[in-house]
Design a protein around this motif. Structure first.
Motif, PDB file in Angstrom:
ATOM      1  N   ALA A 100       0.832  -1.210   0.000  1.00 44.72           N
ATOM      2  CA  ALA A 100       0.000   0.000   0.000  1.00 44.72           C
ATOM      3  C   ALA A 100       0.864   1.256   0.000  1.00 44.72           C
ATOM      4  O   ALA A 100       2.066   1.202   0.273  1.00 44.72           O
ATOM      5  CB  ALA A 100      -0.928   0.004   1.209  1.00 44.72           C
ATOM      6  N   LEU A 101       0.217   2.375  -0.305  1.00 43.33           N
ATOM      7  CA  LEU A 101       0.889   3.663  -0.227  1.00 43.33           C
ATOM      8  C   LEU A 101       1.174   4.011   1.227  1.00 43.33           C
ATOM      9  O   LEU A 101       0.315   3.821   2.093  1.00 43.33           O
ATOM     10  CB  LEU A 101       0.023   4.752  -0.860  1.00 43.33           C
ATOM     11  CG  LEU A 101      -0.459   4.522  -2.294  1.00 43.33           C
ATOM     12  CD1 LEU A 101      -1.302   5.698  -2.759  1.00 43.33           C
ATOM     13  CD2 LEU A 101       0.727   4.316  -3.228  1.00 43.33           C
ATOM     14  N   GLU A 102       2.348   4.529   1.506  1.00 44.25           N
ATOM     15  CA  GLU A 102       2.735   4.847   2.874  1.00 44.25           C
ATOM     16  C   GLU A 102       1.779   5.837   3.518  1.00 44.25           C
ATOM     17  O   GLU A 102       1.379   5.677   4.680  1.00 44.25           O
ATOM     18  CB  GLU A 102       4.161   5.404   2.881  1.00 44.25           C
ATOM     19  CG  GLU A 102       4.740   5.632   4.275  1.00 44.25           C
ATOM     20  CD  GLU A 102       4.634   7.079   4.744  1.00 44.25           C
ATOM     21  OE1 GLU A 102       4.962   7.343   5.904  1.00 44.25           O
ATOM     22  OE2 GLU A 102       4.180   7.938   3.952  1.00 44.25           O
ATOM     23  N   VAL A 194       7.362  20.328  -2.323  1.00 44.66           N
ATOM     24  CA  VAL A 194       7.801  19.206  -1.485  1.00 44.66           C
ATOM     25  C   VAL A 194       6.832  18.048  -1.680  1.00 44.66           C
ATOM     26  O   VAL A 194       5.611  18.235  -1.648  1.00 44.66           O
ATOM     27  CB  VAL A 194       7.845  19.609   0.005  1.00 44.66           C
ATOM     28  CG1 VAL A 194       8.462  18.487   0.840  1.00 44.66           C
ATOM     29  CG2 VAL A 194       8.629  20.903   0.180  1.00 44.66           C
ATOM     30  N   GLY A 195       7.369  16.845  -1.884  1.00 44.42           N
ATOM     31  CA  GLY A 195       6.479  15.709  -2.103  1.00 44.42           C
ATOM     32  C   GLY A 195       7.201  14.383  -2.041  1.00 44.42           C
ATOM     33  O   GLY A 195       8.347  14.290  -1.569  1.00 44.42           O
ATOM     34  N   PHE A 196       6.502  13.351  -2.534  1.00 41.21           N
ATOM     35  CA  PHE A 196       7.024  11.992  -2.481  1.00 41.21           C
ATOM     36  C   PHE A 196       7.926  11.645  -3.663  1.00 41.21           C
ATOM     37  O   PHE A 196       8.516  10.573  -3.691  1.00 41.21           O
ATOM     38  CB  PHE A 196       5.857  10.988  -2.436  1.00 41.21           C
ATOM     39  CG  PHE A 196       5.066  11.032  -1.165  1.00 41.21           C
ATOM     40  CD1 PHE A 196       5.533  10.416  -0.023  1.00 41.21           C
ATOM     41  CD2 PHE A 196       3.857  11.702  -1.108  1.00 41.21           C
ATOM     42  CE1 PHE A 196       4.803  10.441   1.157  1.00 41.21           C
ATOM     43  CE2 PHE A 196       3.116  11.744   0.069  1.00 41.21           C
ATOM     44  CZ  PHE A 196       3.592  11.116   1.200  1.00 41.21           C
ATOM     45  N   ALA A 217       8.351  23.254 -10.518  1.00 41.88           N
ATOM     46  CA  ALA A 217       8.768  22.149  -9.642  1.00 41.88           C
ATOM     47  C   ALA A 217      10.231  21.778  -9.819  1.00 41.88           C
ATOM     48  O   ALA A 217      10.670  20.747  -9.350  1.00 41.88           O
ATOM     49  CB  ALA A 217       7.900  20.924  -9.922  1.00 41.88           C
ATOM     50  N   LYS A 218      11.023  22.636 -10.458  1.00 42.16           N
ATOM     51  CA  LYS A 218      12.416  22.277 -10.724  1.00 42.16           C
ATOM     52  C   LYS A 218      13.238  22.165  -9.445  1.00 42.16           C
ATOM     53  O   LYS A 218      14.273  21.495  -9.413  1.00 42.16           O
ATOM     54  CB  LYS A 218      13.051  23.294 -11.664  1.00 42.16           C
ATOM     55  CG  LYS A 218      13.086  24.719 -11.122  1.00 42.16           C
ATOM     56  CD  LYS A 218      13.705  25.666 -12.134  1.00 42.16           C
ATOM     57  CE  LYS A 218      13.730  27.107 -11.592  1.00 42.16           C
ATOM     58  NZ  LYS A 218      14.325  28.035 -12.585  1.00 42.16           N
ATOM     59  N   ASP A 219      12.827  22.853  -8.386  1.00 44.83           N
ATOM     60  CA  ASP A 219      13.538  22.782  -7.113  1.00 44.83           C
ATOM     61  C   ASP A 219      12.813  21.888  -6.114  1.00 44.83           C
ATOM     62  O   ASP A 219      12.866  22.110  -4.905  1.00 44.83           O
ATOM     63  CB  ASP A 219      13.699  24.191  -6.524  1.00 44.83           C
ATOM     64  CG  ASP A 219      14.598  25.076  -7.372  1.00 44.83           C
ATOM     65  OD1 ASP A 219      15.539  24.527  -7.971  1.00 44.83           O
ATOM     66  OD2 ASP A 219      14.342  26.285  -7.442  1.00 44.83           O
ATOM     67  N   ALA A 220      12.105  20.884  -6.614  1.00 47.13           N
ATOM     68  CA  ALA A 220      11.308  20.025  -5.749  1.00 47.13           C
ATOM     69  C   ALA A 220      12.180  19.286  -4.744  1.00 47.13           C
ATOM     70  O   ALA A 220      13.310  18.890  -5.047  1.00 47.13           O
ATOM     71  CB  ALA A 220      10.518  19.028  -6.585  1.00 47.13           C
ATOM     72  N   LEU A 221      11.641  19.116  -3.551  1.00 47.92           N
ATOM     73  CA  LEU A 221      12.278  18.298  -2.514  1.00 47.92           C
ATOM     74  C   LEU A 221      11.473  17.011  -2.384  1.00 47.92           C
ATOM     75  O   LEU A 221      10.250  17.055  -2.301  1.00 47.92           O
ATOM     76  CB  LEU A 221      12.290  19.048  -1.182  1.00 47.92           C
ATOM     77  CG  LEU A 221      13.116  20.351  -1.136  1.00 47.92           C
ATOM     78  CD1 LEU A 221      12.932  21.032   0.212  1.00 47.92           C
ATOM     79  CD2 LEU A 221      14.584  20.060  -1.382  1.00 47.92           C
ATOM     80  N   GLU A 222      12.153  15.878  -2.370  1.00 48.16           N
ATOM     81  CA  GLU A 222      11.470  14.590  -2.370  1.00 48.16           C
ATOM     82  C   GLU A 222      11.801  13.790  -1.117  1.00 48.16           C
ATOM     83  O   GLU A 222      12.976  13.665  -0.737  1.00 48.16           O
ATOM     84  CB  GLU A 222      11.868  13.786  -3.614  1.00 48.16           C
ATOM     85  CG  GLU A 222      11.514  14.476  -4.924  1.00 48.16           C
ATOM     86  CD  GLU A 222      11.909  13.659  -6.144  1.00 48.16           C
ATOM     87  OE1 GLU A 222      12.465  12.548  -5.952  1.00 48.16           O
ATOM     88  OE2 GLU A 222      11.673  14.126  -7.270  1.00 48.16           O
ATOM     89  N   PHE A 223      10.763  13.264  -0.492  1.00 45.79           N
ATOM     90  CA  PHE A 223      10.913  12.425   0.693  1.00 45.79           C
ATOM     91  C   PHE A 223       9.963  11.238   0.577  1.00 45.79           C
ATOM     92  O   PHE A 223       8.898  11.337  -0.033  1.00 45.79           O
ATOM     93  CB  PHE A 223      10.599  13.214   1.964  1.00 45.79           C
ATOM     94  CG  PHE A 223      11.484  14.407   2.183  1.00 45.79           C
ATOM     95  CD1 PHE A 223      12.726  14.262   2.758  1.00 45.79           C
ATOM     96  CD2 PHE A 223      11.064  15.671   1.799  1.00 45.79           C
ATOM     97  CE1 PHE A 223      13.556  15.365   2.964  1.00 45.79           C
ATOM     98  CE2 PHE A 223      11.868  16.781   1.996  1.00 45.79           C
ATOM     99  CZ  PHE A 223      13.121  16.626   2.582  1.00 45.79           C
ATOM    100  N   ALA A 224      10.341  10.119   1.194  1.00 46.66           N
ATOM    101  CA  ALA A 224       9.506   8.918   1.128  1.00 46.66           C
ATOM    102  C   ALA A 224       8.489   8.853   2.261  1.00 46.66           C
ATOM    103  O   ALA A 224       7.629   7.984   2.277  1.00 46.66           O
ATOM    104  CB  ALA A 224      10.381   7.664   1.159  1.00 46.66           C
ATOM    105  N   LYS A 230       5.772  16.806   5.966  1.00 51.31           N
ATOM    106  CA  LYS A 230       5.085  17.786   6.815  1.00 51.31           C
ATOM    107  C   LYS A 230       6.084  18.627   7.605  1.00 51.31           C
ATOM    108  O   LYS A 230       5.917  19.851   7.740  1.00 51.31           O
ATOM    109  CB  LYS A 230       4.117  17.061   7.768  1.00 51.31           C
ATOM    110  CG  LYS A 230       2.923  16.440   7.065  1.00 51.31           C
ATOM    111  CD  LYS A 230       1.845  16.006   8.034  1.00 51.31           C
ATOM    112  CE  LYS A 230       2.286  14.856   8.902  1.00 51.31           C
ATOM    113  NZ  LYS A 230       1.159  14.375   9.765  1.00 51.31           N
ATOM    114  N   GLN A 231       7.113  18.000   8.129  1.00 56.65           N
ATOM    115  CA  GLN A 231       8.106  18.744   8.896  1.00 56.65           C
ATOM    116  C   GLN A 231       8.854  19.730   8.007  1.00 56.65           C
ATOM    117  O   GLN A 231       9.134  20.867   8.416  1.00 56.65           O
ATOM    118  CB  GLN A 231       9.087  17.772   9.563  1.00 56.65           C
ATOM    119  CG  GLN A 231       8.483  16.963  10.693  1.00 56.65           C
ATOM    120  CD  GLN A 231       9.518  16.140  11.429  1.00 56.65           C
ATOM    121  OE1 GLN A 231      10.702  16.409  11.369  1.00 56.65           O
ATOM    122  NE2 GLN A 231       9.052  15.105  12.125  1.00 56.65           N
ATOM    123  N   THR A 232       9.177  19.292   6.780  1.00 53.55           N
ATOM    124  CA  THR A 232       9.894  20.174   5.860  1.00 53.55           C
ATOM    125  C   THR A 232       9.046  21.382   5.490  1.00 53.55           C
ATOM    126  O   THR A 232       9.522  22.520   5.450  1.00 53.55           O
ATOM    127  CB  THR A 232      10.290  19.393   4.592  1.00 53.55           C
ATOM    128  OG1 THR A 232      11.119  18.286   4.957  1.00 53.55           O
ATOM    129  CG2 THR A 232      11.043  20.282   3.608  1.00 53.55           C
TER     130      THR A 232
END
Length: 296
Positions: A100-102, A194-196, A217-224, A230-232
């Motif tokens: 499933a999706l996290e 900021v996204g997945f 979105a060229k400076d997008a930050l990606e987290f799993a 949310k913290q970012t």
């Protein structure tokens, strides 16, 4: 001889032997007496022997009947053992793999799992998380019994059961929210997205939404992790498109703000491999998920 025999004849015969009466056997089996008589007649025709002697009060097996009783009892016991074995296959036990999706696991499933495992302690869950295409591939290639995805995969080899509509909202820190209040979306022109990551359906929807608002979105930050995103965002490092249910507490306490954009609505659903008979544990998990989300 065997072609003329049926299991119900043996069950009737054993009941007559036990009750020593056609009428009491009929009452016990829920038959009329003529049905019991017909069953015994069929057995007598099959073996060519008389099986019961009629007495003043009831019946007793003949010598052939005594011999028949040995085999009839074994047949009835075998039938009961077979039924028990088939029923065990329906018992919810064993291991089921759910992919499933996290974000869905974090926001939607904890309450479900608590009640599910209290009810079915013999089911072991192997829970894996991944992006949309990871989940689809795991189910399609039999690595997972069931999957939960954020939209219909549109594949003929997968069955999709809708579970829950998901509203995605744009969130930002209070500071970026103030910039929006002052200058609208133009005030956020330098903000990161900021996204997945690009493999996530949420991120695809975010890219389309933010692009329409003039955010690149060229400076997008990606987290799993949903928590990391949310913290970012709360630190003022960017904006994100996230499930509304996943940010309720942060919005309530003022850690995050929801910006006034049209919500993106996705339909999360359960998927399984088409034409594949899942094991009892997977069937019970599927049914319980559908019941939990009010889809049955």
């Amino acid at each position: 001889m065997i072609e003329m025999l049926e299991g119900r004849f043996f069950k009737t015969f054993v009941t007559v032997v036990q009750e020593r009466s056609f009428s009491r056997a009929a009452e016990k089996l829920g038959y009329v007496q003529s049905t019991v008589t017909a069953h015994i007649r069929q057995l007598e025709q099959a073996c060519g022997k008389k099986l019961f002697n009629r007495l003043a009060r009831g019946v007793e097996p003949t010598e052939a009947g005594e011999e028949m009783a040995k085999f009839a009892s074994q047949f009835v016991q075998l039938g009961a053992s077979l039924a028990e074995a088939m029923n065990r296959l329906e018992e919810p036990r064993g291991t089921v793999c759910l992919c499933a999706l996290e974000s869905f696991c974090v926001t939607r499933l904890p309450l479900f799992f608590g009640s599910f495992f209290a009810t079915y302690p013999n089911i072991r869950l192997q829970l894996e998380t991944g992006f949309f295409h990871d989940v689809v591939d795991s189910v399609a290639h039999h690595r997972a019994d069931l999957g939960i995805v954020s939209q219909h995969p549109g594949r003929a080899d997968l069955v999709f059961y809708p579970l829950q509509e998901e509203r995605l909202v744009v969130v930002a820190s209070p500071e970026l929210g103030d910039l929006y209040d002052a200058a609208g979306w133009e005030g956020l022109s330098g903000a990161r997205v900021v996204g997945f990551g690009s493999r996530c359906v949420y991120q695809t929807a975010a890219g389309e939404l933010f692009s329409a608002k003039g955010l690149m979105a060229k400076d997008a930050l990606e987290f799993a992790s949903l928590e990391m995103i949310k913290q970012t965002v709360s630190c003022g490092l960017g904006v994100a498109l996230l499930p509304e249910i996943g940010v309720l507490e942060e919005v309530r306490t003022g850690v995050l703000r929801v910006l006034p954009a049209e919500p993106v609505v996705l339909t999360h659903g359960l998927i399984e491999r088409s034409g594949r008979e899942p094991n009892a544990a997977a069937r019970r998990l599927r049914q319980s998920l559908l019941e939990f989300f009010g889809k049955v």
